[in-house]
Motif scaffolding. Structure first.
Motif, PDB file in Angstrom:
ATOM      1  N   ASN A 100       1.198  -1.179   1.011  1.00  0.00           N
ATOM      2  CA  ASN A 100       0.684   0.045   1.679  1.00  0.00           C
ATOM      3  C   ASN A 100       1.764   1.717   1.252  1.00  0.00           C
ATOM      4  O   ASN A 100       1.306   2.409   2.139  1.00  0.00           O
ATOM      5  CB  ASN A 100      -0.202  -0.036   2.578  1.00  0.00           C
ATOM      6  N   TYR A 101       2.715   0.967   1.230  1.00  0.00           N
ATOM      7  CA  TYR A 101       3.916   2.143   1.594  1.00  0.00           C
ATOM      8  C   TYR A 101       3.884   3.508   0.503  1.00  0.00           C
ATOM      9  O   TYR A 101       3.321   3.321  -0.784  1.00  0.00           O
ATOM     10  CB  TYR A 101       5.534   1.019   0.594  1.00  0.00           C
ATOM     11  N   THR A 112       2.222   7.771   7.436  1.00  0.00           N
ATOM     12  CA  THR A 112       2.113   6.980   8.703  1.00  0.00           C
ATOM     13  C   THR A 112       2.276   8.047  10.058  1.00  0.00           C
ATOM     14  O   THR A 112       2.607   9.724   9.484  1.00  0.00           O
ATOM     15  CB  THR A 112       3.330   6.062   8.777  1.00  0.00           C
ATOM     16  N   TRP A 125       2.892  -0.391   7.515  1.00  0.00           N
ATOM     17  CA  TRP A 125       3.375   0.918   5.420  1.00  0.00           C
ATOM     18  C   TRP A 125       4.188   1.107   5.141  1.00  0.00           C
ATOM     19  O   TRP A 125       4.361   1.703   4.129  1.00  0.00           O
ATOM     20  CB  TRP A 125       1.916   1.790   6.289  1.00  0.00           C
ATOM     21  N   ASN A 126       4.655   1.117   6.369  1.00  0.00           N
ATOM     22  CA  ASN A 126       7.284   1.145   5.895  1.00  0.00           C
ATOM     23  C   ASN A 126       7.623  -0.322   6.092  1.00  0.00           C
ATOM     24  O   ASN A 126       8.376   0.210   6.187  1.00  0.00           O
ATOM     25  CB  ASN A 126       7.686   1.872   7.148  1.00  0.00           C
ATOM     26  N   GLU A 127       7.029  -0.568   5.718  1.00  0.00           N
ATOM     27  CA  GLU A 127       7.639  -2.381   5.669  1.00  0.00           C
ATOM     28  C   GLU A 127       8.789  -2.736   4.775  1.00  0.00           C
ATOM     29  O   GLU A 127       9.695  -3.420   4.868  1.00  0.00           O
ATOM     30  CB  GLU A 127       5.955  -3.216   5.249  1.00  0.00           C
ATOM     31  N   LEU A 128       8.862  -1.623   3.168  1.00  0.00           N
ATOM     32  CA  LEU A 128       9.530  -1.798   2.535  1.00  0.00           C
ATOM     33  C   LEU A 128      11.095  -1.375   3.746  1.00  0.00           C
ATOM     34  O   LEU A 128      12.418  -2.124   2.869  1.00  0.00           O
ATOM     35  CB  LEU A 128       9.739  -0.906   1.561  1.00  0.00           C
ATOM     36  N   THR A 129      10.607  -1.042   4.734  1.00  0.00           N
ATOM     37  CA  THR A 129      12.483  -0.132   5.192  1.00  0.00           C
ATOM     38  C   THR A 129      12.063  -0.398   6.240  1.00  0.00           C
ATOM     39  O   THR A 129      13.226  -0.907   7.382  1.00  0.00           O
ATOM     40  CB  THR A 129      11.827   1.108   5.517  1.00  0.00           C
ATOM     41  N   SER A 150      12.696   2.686  -1.792  1.00  0.00           N
ATOM     42  CA  SER A 150      12.899   2.838  -0.693  1.00  0.00           C
ATOM     43  C   SER A 150      13.782   2.779   0.465  1.00  0.00           C
ATOM     44  O   SER A 150      15.338   2.483   0.249  1.00  0.00           O
ATOM     45  CB  SER A 150      12.196   1.485   0.587  1.00  0.00           C
ATOM     46  N   SER A 173       2.814  -4.393   2.641  1.00  0.00           N
ATOM     47  CA  SER A 173       4.938  -3.936   2.086  1.00  0.00           C
ATOM     48  C   SER A 173       3.212  -2.216   0.155  1.00  0.00           C
ATOM     49  O   SER A 173       3.739  -1.620  -0.056  1.00  0.00           O
ATOM     50  CB  SER A 173       5.629  -4.475   0.956  1.00  0.00           C
ATOM     51  N   ASN A 232       5.589  -1.167  -3.038  1.00  0.00           N
ATOM     52  CA  ASN A 232       7.270  -0.752  -4.027  1.00  0.00           C
ATOM     53  C   ASN A 232       6.846   0.026  -5.549  1.00  0.00           C
ATOM     54  O   ASN A 232       6.651  -0.773  -6.331  1.00  0.00           O
ATOM     55  CB  ASN A 232       7.784  -1.968  -4.250  1.00  0.00           C
TER      56      ASN A 232
END
Lengths: 572, 1061
Positions: A236-237, A241, A219-223, A300, A234, B703
């Motif tokens: 679910n950013y 968490t 869920w923190n994929e963007l970072t 992000s 991404s 995003n």
């Protein structure tokens, strides 16, 4: 029989026979019922998502959707129209917390219980929903528990102990319930957080595509660095968490350890908070964004633990009607930072303005200040949007006759990205941050100093914050009290306008600062430059604060509704 | 048809009488215009002998010498004439309402006045057309006992009166409207010339037949039918001049600037403004305003109201109708046209639209009655209506077009009223430009805006009027009713059957086109104008249109029974009805059905007994709760029929009647299907402007630069499976008397009502921990009680005719149980007070000094108080004055007492009638504050100053832009008494002598002058007291520029002509 008689009999016949067809059954087609929702895993998970709608997720929120911040309750800012036709701030600053229009009291109380109901309904249905492999009920449960903790935290922070509900009451249930104690409420939140954390840290499942999916990471994929080869989630950013759960727990423990809730100053409570902060630091997931001035404008960031995900803002709403004054093409510039806040920014040599050797020149007050000063504030003679800001008497930007322009001769730059001016349509991100790493560091430093005194770790983490801001390290050899003062000051500057200051002052029981005379800058243009004079604002903008306000009153209507069972807080 | 039934009874009665008698013949004429009256019933007093006059007004009856003939005719007073020696009589009947044989339309039928046991008032079409109004609701005001009304707006096409029958027993207080036997949404847009009579049903007995819809009273409108006789053509034309009844008094620039200056000085003096505050005007500025020598750009002196509105405008109305009939066919065909102009000046707009609102209406009606066989009649009521409402769009950009019309004009008027004379420049000479140079001047110098001086959202009102665009809406209606009546004497003597079918179609549509215009900012030093906002887009934006409509059907079928057995008279009505009314948009249609029963019995027309009841239901309730039974009983005793009363000569008639019953009301503020528990799927999307996420928004994750909007499901409606309608138990006792040879009649009604099971949400009483709004449930209760007195006096002496109608109604309601917190402080509870009771701070004097302020309880009302502000009572004695100290002040927002008196005098062809109407025990919170825009008003000159410390009529001056003024909240000092007496209507008419007209083959010509709302006597300051009645009872003083009452109520001067061929 004559024809008319036949016709009459025929008509009666028609009426009688048509009666069978449920003539009055006219209600709209096929409404979605409770059974529909909770027998369909997609609808059920959407119902769960709706629980996010009750978070307090933007800066201006006291009135008309986007006006009024908690910073305006204390020394951070005033509302130029506080005393005017927008009572959303004055209702608190004049102590009218029992007024039904006090949105941060009555409005939040109602909104939080609405969120809690949404969560409780969802939790009670978890077992009856025929979940498929596309949903993960444990994750939904963890999010629900997080949200319930968040809602109860907002309540306990304001009101102390409140009515604790782990089930949504039915219509027939007695809802005139007594309040739980403060400790019970804290424990209730802690229990939910522990359970949520357990799920987040352990939950891993395999998607139908075969991908192994770990929400806590994905869920923190963007970072993530490097970005994952195959995107998992991404989209679910912004969902909570482990980091979000821990940051919320840290806030709760900071509240619990602070003078408001820890009058004896028990070190154990502070140590518990410090430990909670250290867990986040040690997770090595987060770091400070190098550029402080762009803190709110990232899609992000490693510094974000949890933000409200919201698209770029256009010029309207909070910007044009709350932040940007008519002189820059907005409608109302109601958020005016105070001189009190401005004075908290050190000189860039690390000395407070009133410290010997600081080099502060009261007639050139905006020179050589903490770089965060320039990130957070708009002041006289600043070049802004291709012109010089005129805060002097008679200047374009200071029109005291109009209710909607600054009273202090400052505006808030942090919430006013420079591209926003009248007649433009460009937008940028201006994120509301629920939790960021910077807060964790200063929480850690504060808690550690209270528990163990100014040991080196305290310096380390405060200095991390200062370094990022471009400020020199703290001088060594500070006493615990001096360190406390520096940390408090650091927080005021670092978190300016981020909805943190007011709650800090309340938990520190710092009535002196809240009550302090609110000052403005008086700027006069002279032939050669400007003269600057710090002047108190009229009584209208001064604070009427009494100690009972450290804890908000339960909304008066709620007490009135109760048959003597719901008790009011002391002093109210 | 009603006449037929009635004649039928009389005719059959006449056969049973036989004695030795003289044959009397004669002619019957109207006393007013000498027309021969057809269908007058003539009977011999004390017998059942009776006949009716033919189409030449002639009659022929057998009567003993010395006996008395009774002449009665609908709409005319009964007349008794002793049979003398002669065999010929010429009888003149004068118009009036005292006739006991008058047939009155009631629910699902008709009844003679003398047989009534219910509380019913009627008004004839003749009286209705006396008021030169476009909306017929205004004609009822002051003419019907038991009827409360308020005309809140004068906007063309939207200026009807709100009507409350016997006051208000619930917040849902709209009466049921029945037109020609069928429920309709209103009657205000019917051409008044089409109306035969209106009946107002008030008590349980008369409304029980309407069951679930009847509890707020019923208004039954009957349109005209044809009459047997030669064809008559009637034309009436009216030309009216319309003016506003009352306007706020705006100050000129100097006087307004003077007050503003004083206000600023007060704020500076008491440190209420930031340091460096510069007053808006220097002493030189004030001097310039005073001398009127300033540059009009820098020192404007504009009465914006006068600049943009005209003193008077026109309204015209024409009606042409044809009426007549034979034994077989009767017809009434009518065409009407109405045009009502509006108050704004007509400015030439760049895109060519009109700047004044208008209302245009075409009415068409064809009422036909066919006698198909001896026993069968068919009636057809076919009506059509085309309405157009046009207005500049003003300042309303949202909502449906009808609301935009109302709100847009409101927003425009509010900008006009808010701007002080010194606020913005205006150059009338540049308006309506003819050259490009002038256009340039018009677009700049007449488009100045000044947020700094006047606050935000102060658009240039001239710009709003001229460039913001227009909105036009059309309303088309076809309403038809078919009635088949079949006598079934062959099955059972006195039995008949009736089937009614109604089919109505409504189509509405509209178009809006908006434009944008630039605001200019004035640099006072250089006099340069620079664009501060927007741009000119003189080509209006693409039009937005809408079209909507629905169809309504109603079917009624039933039996009537009418039987006389010796001294026993029995009637019965039994019918079933069902109605389906489509809803606009995608909503479910409205449906109701049920059966009704009325049985009446009387013995010798002396003792009356009646049962009315209905069993009906609506689509709005759960299956198990759909139907309800609504019974009522009533009785009457005609005392004068008793032998012992015969000696009281002066008393011609006296009846005592009473009724008791249960009625329902099921329409709760537009919220339907409250039993359904519903979830919704989807959700809104957050605006890009920010702010707290609205509830039920799509959940946003991912995003931020490529958002995922996740639909949500939410509990959109909490259902209550036991929801049911409001119920009302009504009681009524009435006394009716006619005396002095029927010249004087006095009716008195006493009534009370218990309204319970009122559907309320628990917004204020359920603890918030529940977590959502609880469903509506039936727990509210109100009571209402009062009385009505009506006195009628009519006298004819030679060529003179005079009399009056007077009435007074008192109704007081009380909230018994409502949605309030259990332990709410007693002074804040609505329980025990009237619905709409004002609540505010109790004024106890002015703060005279800072010292007094410091010694007084701390004020937490608005901003800091200063000397000269209003001092309020600390009701709960806690040392703090805040919203907890508010108490009931003044009265409610609708009156408790209304009265009307209408004297009239006639001499030959001349006739004068004057209607005075009034109301009292009513308050209005509308006052004149600057609403943030620094407007000042005449009455503020009586303000508190150190030199006028005690007798001030207004608190100390503060600028409009400081808002939060502690004196400008609802309080007993500023709450106004909205009682009034109005010269509601006056009519002078002259009927041209017949002799003149005969030669040109015209039957009659009547010319008249009449007027509406010509004069108001009131203590209320500034606006029309009805106009000013706010719909909001909030804690703030109602702003003068609130759209609700922003368009002034009008007075109308009218000349008219009525010709009959």
């Amino acid at each position: 029989m004559t024809f008319p008689i036949k016709l009459f009999i025929f008509t009666i016949f028609v009426i009688l026979t048509s009666c069978k067809k449920e003539f009055l059954q006219r209600d709209p087609g096929a409404p979605i019922t409770s059974d529909n929702v909770f027998s369909d895993p997609v609808l059920a998970s959407r119902f769960a998502d709706n629980a996010f709608n009750y978070t307090l997720d933007d800066f201006g929120r006291m009135s008309q959707g986007y006006k009024g911040t908690t910073g305006q309750f204390c020394d951070e800012a005033i509302a130029s129209a506080a005393a005017d036709s927008y009572p959303f701030v004055s209702v608190i600053t004049t102590g009218k917390l029992l007024d039904p229009t006090a949105t941060d009291v009555a409005g939040v109380y109602t909104r939080m219980y609405q969120g809690i109901r949404n969560v409780n309904v969802m939790l009670s249905k978890m077992d009856s929903v025929p979940w498929t492999s596309l949903q993960n009920p444990n994750l939904i449960k963890a999010q629900m528990l997080f949200l319930r903790s968040m809602y109860y935290f907002e309540l306990v922070k304001r009101f102390g102990g409140v009515v604790l509900l782990d089930k949504a009451p039915g219509l027939a249930d007695n809802i005139d319930l007594p309040r739980n104690t403060y400790d019970e409420t804290v424990n209730f939140i802690m229990k939910d957080l522990d359970e949520a954390e357990k799920i987040f840290t352990t939950e891993v499942f395999t998607l139908p595509s075969g991908l192994v999916y770990s929400p806590d990471v994905d869920w923190n994929e963007l970072t993530l660095v490097p970005p994952p080869a195959q995107a998992k989630s991404s989209s679910n950013y912004g969902r909570p968490t482990t980091g979000g759960v821990r940051a919320l727990r840290l806030r709760l423990l900071m509240l619990d350890a602070s003078p408001l809730r820890n009058p004896a100053g028990t070190a154990a409570k502070w140590r518990k908070a410090a430990d909670a902060a250290k867990v986040i630091i040690n997770s090595n997931r987060y770091s400070l964004l190098p550029n402080y001035s762009a803190l709110l404008n990232q899609s992000s960031s490693f510094e974000y633990i949890m933000i409200k995900v919201r698209g770029p803002r256009s010029f309207g709403g909070i910007l044009s009607d709350f932040i940007v004054p008519p002189s820059s093409g907005g409608a109302q510039g109601l958020l005016n930072p105070t001189q009190n806040h401005v004075d908290l920014y050190e000189m860039n040599n690390g000395k407070a303005i009133n410290e010997p050797g600081s080099g502060y020149n009261p007639q050139d007050p905006y020179k050589n200040r903490d770089p965060r000063f320039y990130s957070n504030l708009i002041y006289n003679d600043l070049t802004w949007q291709t012109r010089k800001i005129q805060m002097y008497d008679g200047g374009t930007d200071y029109q005291p006759a109009a209710a909607s322009t600054t009273r202090t001769r400052y505006y808030c730059r942090k919430l006013w990205p420079e591209i926003y001016k009248g007649g433009t349509t460009q937008g940028v991100l201006m994120n509301f941050i629920f939790f960021r790493y910077g807060e964790v560091l200063l929480n850690y430093a504060e808690a550690l100093n209270e528990a163990d005194g100014p040991i080196s770790d305290v310096y380390t983490y405060v200095n991390q914050i200062r370094k990022r801001a471009g400020m020199p390290d703290l001088p060594t050899g500070l006493t615990k009290d001096q360190m406390r003062a520096r940390i408090h000051n650091e927080r005021a500057v670092e978190f300016a306008f981020e909805e943190i200051r007011w709650w800090d002052l309340l938990r520190w029981k710092d009535a002196e600062t809240i009550k302090a005379t609110v000052n403005a800058m008086n700027v006069v243009k002279t032939a050669t430059g400007f003269t600057y004079n710090v002047v108190p604002l009229p009584a209208l903008y001064q604070r009427d604060f009494t100690p009972r306000m450290f804890i908000y009153p339960i909304p008066r209507a709620e007490i009135d509704k109760s048959n003597g069972i719901m008790k009011q807080n002391d002093g109210w | 048809m009603n006449n037929c039934l009635f004649c039928f009874c009389l005719l059959s009665a006449s056969f049973s009488a036989f004695s030795q008698q003289n044959r009397i013949t004669g002619k019957i004429r109207s006393a007013e215009d000498s027309t021969l009256l057809n269908g007058v019933s003539v009977s011999v007093k004390g017998t059942r002998v009776g006949v009716t006059s033919d189409k030449d007004g002639a009659f022929n009856i057998n009567a003993k010498g010395g006996s008395t003939l009774v002449f009665s005719y609908i709409g005319y007073n009964d007349r008794e004439v002793k049979v003398g020696s002669g065999n010929y009589m010429s009888v003149r009947l004068s118009a009036g309402n005292n006739n006991l044989n008058t047939v009155v339309v009631i629910g699902y039928g008709t009844q003679k006045k003398k047989e009534q046991t219910a509380a019913i008032s009627t008004i004839s079409g003749k009286d209705i057309v006396k008021s030169p109004v476009s909306d017929a609701t205004n004609s009822l005001v002051g003419r019907v006992p038991g009827l409360f009304s308020q005309q809140r707006s004068g906007l063309p096409g939207d200026n009807g009166a709100d009507i409350f029958i016997r006051g208000r027993a619930s917040t849902n207080s709209a009466a049921l409207i029945i037109v020609d036997g069928v429920e309709r949404q209103g009657f205000g847009d019917i051409d008044p010339n089409e109306i035969e009579a209106i009946s107002i049903l008030k008590d349980a007995s008369s409304t029980a037949l309407f069951g679930i819809k009847g509890a707020n009273g019923v208004i039954i409108v009957t349109t005209k039918g044809g009459k047997v006789g030669k064809a008559k053509v009637s034309y009436s034309g009216n030309l009216s001049q319309v003016r506003s009844t009352e306007l706020p008094q705006f100050l000129d620039a100097y006087r307004s600037a003077f007050l503003h200056n004083e206000a600023e000085e007060n704020l500076i003096k008491y440190n209420l403004v930031p340091p460096g505050y510069k007053k808006l005007f220097t002493p030189e500025d004030l001097e310039t305003f005073k001398n009127k020598t300033g540059d009009p750009l820098l020192y404007p002196d504009i009465n914006w109201y006068k600049a943009l509105t005209r003193p008077s405008w026109n309204k015209t109305q024409h009606n042409l109708n044809f009426t007549g009939g034979s034994r077989m066919t009767k017809y009434f065909v009518s065409v009407g046209y109405l045009f009502e102009d509006g108050m704004f000046k007509e400015f030439k707009t760049p895109s060519g639209y009109k700047t004044t609102p208008t209302y245009t209406r075409y009415n068409f009606r064809s009422n036909l009655d066919f006698t198909i066989t001896k026993t069968t009649t068919l009636s057809l009521r076919l009506a059509g209506r085309l309405e157009n409402r046009y207005s500049p769009v003003g300042n309303q950009t949202q909502g449906n077009l009808f609301n935009r019309q109302r709100g847009g004009i409101g927003g425009l008027v509010s900008r006009i009223t808010a701007i002080p004379a010194w606020g913005l420049p205006f150059f009338p000479e540049y308006t309506n430009p003819t050259t490009p140079e002038m256009k340039q001047l018009d677009e700049t110098y007449n488009q100045v805006e000044d947020i700094g001086k006047l606050g935000v959202n102060t658009f240039n009102p001239y710009g709003l009027l001229k460039r913001a665009g227009y909105v036009t809406t059309d309303n088309n209606a076809i309403e038809s009713v078919f009635v088949l009546d079949q006598k079934l004497d062959q099955l059972l003597k006195g039995l008949s059957a009736k089937v009614t079918f109604a089919y109505d179609a409504y189509i509405s549509g509209g178009r809006v086109q908006t434009g944008s215009f630039a605001g200019y900012e004035l640099n006072r030093a250089t006099k340069a104008l620079t664009v501060s906002r927007g741009s000119f887009e003189d080509a209006l934006n693409a039009p937005g249109t809408f079209r909507s409509g629905y169809i309504k059907t109603n079917l009624q079928a039933g039996l009537n029974y009418n039987k006389q057995m010796g001294d026993h008279n029995i009637t019965a009505v039994f019918l079933g009805q069902r109605e389906l009314r489509g809803a606009e948009g995608a909503q479910a249609p409205f449906a109701n059905e049920g059966v009704v029963l009325r049985m009446t019995y009387n013995y010798k027309s002396k003792y009356f007994f009646e049962i009315n009841g209905s069993y009906n239901g609506s689509e709005n309730y759960p299956k198990t709760e759909r139907y309800g039974l609504f019974p009522a009983v009533s009785g009457g005793w005609t005392v004068t029929e008793e032998k012992f009363m015969k000696n009281i000569r002066f008393l011609n008639y006296m009846k005592i009647r009473g009724s008791y019953g249960l009625i329902g009301y099921g329409n709760v503020g537009g919220t339907r299907f409250l039993f359904l528990d519903e979830y919704s799927n989807g959700g809104g999307t957050t605006g890009t402007g920010g702010g707290l996420t609205p509830i039920n928004n799509q959940a946003q994750f991912g995003n931020p630069l490529s958002l995922n909007n996740n639909p949500v499901v939410w509990h959109s409606k909490a259902g209550n499976p036991l929801v049911t309608w409001e119920k009302s138990i009504k009681r009524n006792i009435g006394f009716e008397t006619n005396s002095f040879n029927n010249r004087l009649s006095v009716n008195v009604d006493l009534f009370d009502e218990k309204r319970y099971d009122i559907l309320l949400p628990k917004n204020n009483s359920a603890p918030a921990v529940y977590g959502e709004t609880q469903p509506f449930s039936n727990y509210g209760e109100n009571s209402n009680k009062g009385y009505e007195v009506e006195v009628n006096y009519h006298e004819t002496k030679g060529n003179w005719k005079y009399g009056f109608n007077a009435q007074i109604t008192h109704a007081e309601n009380k909230v018994v149980r409502t949605d309030e917190p259990l332990n709410l402080a007693a002074n804040l509870k609505n329980t025990g007070y009237a619905i709409g009771q004002f609540r505010g701070y109790q004024f106890i004097g002015f703060y005279q000094s800072l010292d007094e302020i410091n010694k007084s309880p701390q004020s937490r009302v608005g901003t800091q108080v200063i000397p000269g502000d209003l001092k309020y009572q600390d009701t709960n004695g806690d040392g703090i004055i805040d919203d907890q100290d508010r108490v009931a002040i003044g009265n409610a927002d609708i009156p408790q007492n209304v009265f009307g008196i209408e004297p009239n005098v006639g001499w030959k062809g001349f006739n004068v009638s004057v209607l005075l109407q009034g109301a009292n025990n009513v308050s209005a919170n509308v006052q004149f504050d600057g609403n943030g825009r620094n407007q000042y008003y005449e009455q503020m000159f009586d303000r508190w100053t150190p030199d006028n410390p005690l007798n001030a009529k207004w608190p100390v001056m503060r600028t409009g832009s400081t808002g939060g003024n502690p004196s400008y909240v609802t309080n007993s000092f500023l709450l106004q008494n909205a009682a009034y007496v109005k010269l509601r209507n006056i009519e002078l008419s002259y009927m041209l002598p017949k002799v003149l007209l005969k030669k040109i083959r015209i039957e009659s010509v009547r010319i008249y002058f009449n007027g509406q709302n010509l004069k108001t006597w009131t203590k209320f300051v500034g606006l029309d007291p009805e106009n000013a009645i706010s719909s909001s009872l909030g804690t703030d003083v109602g702003f003068l520029n609130n759209p609700v009452f922003s368009y002034p109520v009008t007075k109308i001067y009218n000349v008219g002509l009525n010709i009959q061929f």
